[in-house]
Design a protein around this motif. Structure first.
Motif, PDB file in Angstrom:
ATOM      1  N   LEU A  14       0.831  -1.202   0.000  1.00  0.00           N
ATOM      2  CA  LEU A  14       0.000   0.000   0.000  1.00  0.00           C
ATOM      3  C   LEU A  14       0.863   1.249   0.000  1.00  0.00           C
ATOM      4  O   LEU A  14       0.586   2.218  -0.724  1.00  0.00           O
ATOM      5  CB  LEU A  14      -0.932  -0.011   1.215  1.00  0.00           C
ATOM      6  CG  LEU A  14      -1.935   1.151   1.313  1.00  0.00           C
ATOM      7  CD1 LEU A  14      -2.835   1.190   0.082  1.00  0.00           C
ATOM      8  CD2 LEU A  14      -2.773   1.024   2.581  1.00  0.00           C
ATOM      9  N   ARG A  15       1.930   1.244   0.794  1.00  0.00           N
ATOM     10  CA  ARG A  15       2.853   2.386   0.825  1.00  0.00           C
ATOM     11  C   ARG A  15       3.465   2.608  -0.556  1.00  0.00           C
ATOM     12  O   ARG A  15       3.589   3.741  -1.022  1.00  0.00           O
ATOM     13  CB  ARG A  15       3.938   2.152   1.871  1.00  0.00           C
ATOM     14  CG  ARG A  15       4.882   3.333   2.051  1.00  0.00           C
ATOM     15  CD  ARG A  15       5.957   3.026   3.082  1.00  0.00           C
ATOM     16  NE  ARG A  15       5.417   2.961   4.434  1.00  0.00           N
ATOM     17  CZ  ARG A  15       5.265   1.838   5.118  1.00  0.00           C
ATOM     18  NH1 ARG A  15       5.588   0.664   4.570  1.00  0.00           N
ATOM     19  NH2 ARG A  15       4.785   1.860   6.346  1.00  0.00           N
ATOM     20  N   GLY A  16       3.827   1.517  -1.219  1.00  0.00           N
ATOM     21  CA  GLY A  16       4.431   1.618  -2.535  1.00  0.00           C
ATOM     22  C   GLY A  16       3.508   2.212  -3.572  1.00  0.00           C
ATOM     23  O   GLY A  16       3.963   2.855  -4.529  1.00  0.00           O
ATOM     24  N   ALA A  17       2.204   2.009  -3.399  1.00  0.00           N
ATOM     25  CA  ALA A  17       1.242   2.575  -4.351  1.00  0.00           C
ATOM     26  C   ALA A  17       1.268   4.090  -4.312  1.00  0.00           C
ATOM     27  O   ALA A  17       0.985   4.751  -5.326  1.00  0.00           O
ATOM     28  CB  ALA A  17      -0.167   2.064  -4.036  1.00  0.00           C
ATOM     29  N   PHE A  18       1.623   4.660  -3.168  1.00  0.00           N
ATOM     30  CA  PHE A  18       1.575   6.109  -3.017  1.00  0.00           C
ATOM     31  C   PHE A  18       2.931   6.789  -3.139  1.00  0.00           C
ATOM     32  O   PHE A  18       3.011   7.939  -3.561  1.00  0.00           O
ATOM     33  CB  PHE A  18       0.932   6.470  -1.670  1.00  0.00           C
ATOM     34  CG  PHE A  18      -0.552   6.231  -1.639  1.00  0.00           C
ATOM     35  CD1 PHE A  18      -1.431   7.183  -2.119  1.00  0.00           C
ATOM     36  CD2 PHE A  18      -1.062   5.048  -1.152  1.00  0.00           C
ATOM     37  CE1 PHE A  18      -2.793   6.966  -2.115  1.00  0.00           C
ATOM     38  CE2 PHE A  18      -2.431   4.811  -1.142  1.00  0.00           C
ATOM     39  CZ  PHE A  18      -3.298   5.773  -1.626  1.00  0.00           C
ATOM     40  N   VAL A  19       3.998   6.101  -2.757  1.00  0.00           N
ATOM     41  CA  VAL A  19       5.311   6.756  -2.772  1.00  0.00           C
ATOM     42  C   VAL A  19       6.324   6.000  -3.621  1.00  0.00           C
ATOM     43  O   VAL A  19       7.480   6.400  -3.706  1.00  0.00           O
ATOM     44  CB  VAL A  19       5.870   6.924  -1.335  1.00  0.00           C
ATOM     45  CG1 VAL A  19       4.953   7.797  -0.507  1.00  0.00           C
ATOM     46  CG2 VAL A  19       6.065   5.573  -0.650  1.00  0.00           C
ATOM     47  N   GLY A  20       5.910   4.927  -4.254  1.00  0.00           N
ATOM     48  CA  GLY A  20       6.837   4.154  -5.070  1.00  0.00           C
ATOM     49  C   GLY A  20       6.329   3.980  -6.477  1.00  0.00           C
ATOM     50  O   GLY A  20       6.024   4.945  -7.176  1.00  0.00           O
ATOM     51  N   ASP A  21       6.187   2.738  -6.889  1.00  0.00           N
ATOM     52  CA  ASP A  21       5.751   2.385  -8.242  1.00  0.00           C
ATOM     53  C   ASP A  21       4.317   1.875  -8.152  1.00  0.00           C
ATOM     54  O   ASP A  21       4.079   0.758  -7.690  1.00  0.00           O
ATOM     55  CB  ASP A  21       6.687   1.308  -8.805  1.00  0.00           C
ATOM     56  CG  ASP A  21       6.401   0.961 -10.254  1.00  0.00           C
ATOM     57  OD1 ASP A  21       5.229   1.014 -10.657  1.00  0.00           O
ATOM     58  OD2 ASP A  21       7.354   0.629 -10.972  1.00  0.00           O
ATOM     59  N   LEU A  22       3.365   2.675  -8.592  1.00  0.00           N
ATOM     60  CA  LEU A  22       1.948   2.303  -8.491  1.00  0.00           C
ATOM     61  C   LEU A  22       1.666   1.029  -9.257  1.00  0.00           C
ATOM     62  O   LEU A  22       0.958   0.145  -8.761  1.00  0.00           O
ATOM     63  CB  LEU A  22       1.068   3.442  -9.004  1.00  0.00           C
ATOM     64  CG  LEU A  22      -0.438   3.158  -9.068  1.00  0.00           C
ATOM     65  CD1 LEU A  22      -0.998   2.854  -7.678  1.00  0.00           C
ATOM     66  CD2 LEU A  22      -1.180   4.349  -9.693  1.00  0.00           C
ATOM     67  N   GLY A  23       2.201   0.911 -10.469  1.00  0.00           N
ATOM     68  CA  GLY A  23       1.955  -0.286 -11.268  1.00  0.00           C
ATOM     69  C   GLY A  23       2.447  -1.544 -10.587  1.00  0.00           C
ATOM     70  O   GLY A  23       1.746  -2.567 -10.558  1.00  0.00           O
ATOM     71  N   LEU A  24       3.654  -1.486 -10.018  1.00  0.00           N
ATOM     72  CA  LEU A  24       4.210  -2.647  -9.325  1.00  0.00           C
ATOM     73  C   LEU A  24       3.390  -2.979  -8.087  1.00  0.00           C
ATOM     74  O   LEU A  24       3.132  -4.158  -7.796  1.00  0.00           O
ATOM     75  CB  LEU A  24       5.663  -2.386  -8.944  1.00  0.00           C
ATOM     76  CG  LEU A  24       6.356  -3.497  -8.158  1.00  0.00           C
ATOM     77  CD1 LEU A  24       6.371  -4.802  -8.936  1.00  0.00           C
ATOM     78  CD2 LEU A  24       7.786  -3.076  -7.786  1.00  0.00           C
ATOM     79  N   ALA A  25       2.968  -1.962  -7.340  1.00  0.00           N
ATOM     80  CA  ALA A  25       2.183  -2.197  -6.128  1.00  0.00           C
ATOM     81  C   ALA A  25       0.866  -2.897  -6.463  1.00  0.00           C
ATOM     82  O   ALA A  25       0.465  -3.850  -5.782  1.00  0.00           O
ATOM     83  CB  ALA A  25       1.904  -0.876  -5.414  1.00  0.00           C
ATOM     84  N   LEU A  26       0.201  -2.458  -7.512  1.00  0.00           N
ATOM     85  CA  LEU A  26      -1.063  -3.082  -7.900  1.00  0.00           C
ATOM     86  C   LEU A  26      -0.840  -4.504  -8.404  1.00  0.00           C
ATOM     87  O   LEU A  26      -1.641  -5.401  -8.131  1.00  0.00           O
ATOM     88  CB  LEU A  26      -1.745  -2.242  -8.966  1.00  0.00           C
ATOM     89  CG  LEU A  26      -2.230  -0.855  -8.513  1.00  0.00           C
ATOM     90  CD1 LEU A  26      -2.727  -0.047  -9.704  1.00  0.00           C
ATOM     91  CD2 LEU A  26      -3.323  -0.972  -7.458  1.00  0.00           C
ATOM     92  N   THR A  27       0.264  -4.712  -9.126  1.00  0.00           N
ATOM     93  CA  THR A  27       0.584  -6.052  -9.622  1.00  0.00           C
ATOM     94  C   THR A  27       0.862  -6.999  -8.463  1.00  0.00           C
ATOM     95  O   THR A  27       0.416  -8.157  -8.464  1.00  0.00           O
ATOM     96  CB  THR A  27       1.797  -5.990 -10.560  1.00  0.00           C
ATOM     97  OG1 THR A  27       1.481  -5.141 -11.678  1.00  0.00           O
ATOM     98  CG2 THR A  27       2.152  -7.371 -11.087  1.00  0.00           C
ATOM     99  N   ARG A  28       1.617  -6.536  -7.472  1.00  0.00           N
ATOM    100  CA  ARG A  28       1.895  -7.367  -6.293  1.00  0.00           C
ATOM    101  C   ARG A  28       0.611  -7.689  -5.542  1.00  0.00           C
ATOM    102  O   ARG A  28       0.404  -8.835  -5.113  1.00  0.00           O
ATOM    103  CB  ARG A  28       2.872  -6.652  -5.353  1.00  0.00           C
ATOM    104  CG  ARG A  28       4.285  -6.526  -5.868  1.00  0.00           C
ATOM    105  CD  ARG A  28       5.174  -5.871  -4.839  1.00  0.00           C
ATOM    106  NE  ARG A  28       5.296  -6.694  -3.630  1.00  0.00           N
ATOM    107  CZ  ARG A  28       5.814  -6.252  -2.480  1.00  0.00           C
ATOM    108  NH1 ARG A  28       6.211  -4.996  -2.361  1.00  0.00           N
ATOM    109  NH2 ARG A  28       5.913  -7.065  -1.445  1.00  0.00           N
ATOM    110  N   ALA A  29      -0.259  -6.695  -5.379  1.00  0.00           N
ATOM    111  CA  ALA A  29      -1.535  -6.940  -4.698  1.00  0.00           C
ATOM    112  C   ALA A  29      -2.368  -7.944  -5.475  1.00  0.00           C
ATOM    113  O   ALA A  29      -3.043  -8.798  -4.884  1.00  0.00           O
ATOM    114  CB  ALA A  29      -2.298  -5.627  -4.531  1.00  0.00           C
ATOM    115  N   GLY A  30      -2.328  -7.866  -6.807  1.00  0.00           N
ATOM    116  CA  GLY A  30      -3.048  -8.841  -7.621  1.00  0.00           C
ATOM    117  C   GLY A  30      -2.529 -10.244  -7.412  1.00  0.00           C
ATOM    118  O   GLY A  30      -3.308 -11.208  -7.369  1.00  0.00           O
ATOM    119  N   ALA A  31      -1.195 -10.375  -7.268  1.00  0.00           N
ATOM    120  CA  ALA A  31      -0.608 -11.693  -7.010  1.00  0.00           C
ATOM    121  C   ALA A  31      -1.062 -12.232  -5.660  1.00  0.00           C
ATOM    122  O   ALA A  31      -1.386 -13.419  -5.529  1.00  0.00           O
ATOM    123  CB  ALA A  31       0.917 -11.597  -7.055  1.00  0.00           C
ATOM    124  N   VAL A  32      -1.101 -11.365  -4.652  1.00  0.00           N
ATOM    125  CA  VAL A  32      -1.571 -11.782  -3.327  1.00  0.00           C
ATOM    126  C   VAL A  32      -3.010 -12.283  -3.401  1.00  0.00           C
ATOM    127  O   VAL A  32      -3.334 -13.365  -2.890  1.00  0.00           O
ATOM    128  CB  VAL A  32      -1.460 -10.612  -2.324  1.00  0.00           C
ATOM    129  CG1 VAL A  32      -2.141 -10.981  -0.998  1.00  0.00           C
ATOM    130  CG2 VAL A  32      -0.003 -10.237  -2.078  1.00  0.00           C
TER     131      VAL A  32
END
Length: 208
Positions: free
Chosen positions: A143-161
């Protein structure tokens, strides 16, 4: 786990994270403007955190799911398609909140599912074997990464979870002969696919 909010949303101005977010959430919006409000508030929240130099702002966003502010965002975001920024952030918040509140159950489902789709384990970032604290910290990081990092990667990781949890839930449904878990597995799989799609759109610059 459903990806939609209350059927009778309440619109009220919360203690704002940013003035721009507060301005995007009026007291009684016209239904015809709800789509614009959803997009404007999501953009304001995302950009407000990204451009902030105050680490406390990020922590406030992480705590938002446990506070009344999420109900206001639900009223705006929950009906947005997953291919939009508000829709993607809503699904991410719902998954994050569930993991934080149901850690033991999530770990059981994850362990069952990770044996079915082992290739997604590395993308999810969960430890092997996972424990409750690590799973919850990892979702905080996503969630932190979605806001201060790479949004695409954060959403992809959440999708994997979500996809791993879907497979685990389906296995437990079969072993427990539980039709409710079967429905949960279907919803989790749909959420996983939607988050993965949103991640691809974000990477292509088409998530707005």
């Amino acid at each position: 786990m459903a990806s939609s909010g209350s059927s009778s949303p309440r619109f009220r101005r919360p203690a704002p994270l940013f003035d721009s977010v507060a301005e995007a959430i009026p007291g009684e919006p016209d239904p015809s403007t709800s789509t614009d409000l959803a997009h404007d508030s999501a953009q304001a929240l995302l950009h407000g955190v990204f451009h902030s130099s105050d680490p406390e702002v990020v922590e406030r966003v992480l705590r938002l799911a446990a506070q009344d502010g999420l109900s206001d965002l639900a009223a705006l975001w929950s009906s947005s398609p997953a291919s939009t920024l508000p829709g993607a952030l809503w699904r991410l918040y719902v998954l994050h909140t569930w993991v934080q509140h149901s850690g033991d159950d999530v770990v059981r489902r994850y362990r069952a599912g990770s044996r079915t789709v082992p290739g997604l384990r590395y993308l999810s970032g969960f430890s092997e074997p996972p424990d409750v604290m690590h799973v919850q910290r990892t979702m905080d990081d996503i969630l932190r990464g979605a806001f201060v990092g790479d949004l695409g990667l954060a959403l992809t990781r959440a999708g994997a979870v979500a996809t791993i949890l879907a497979h685990g839930t389906a296995q437990l449904a079969d072993s427990d002969r539980d039709p409710d878990r079967t429905l949960q597995a279907e919803r989790l799989l749909s959420t996983g696919e939607e988050l993965a799609m949103a991640g691809r759109h974000a990477e292509a610059g088409r998530l707005d």
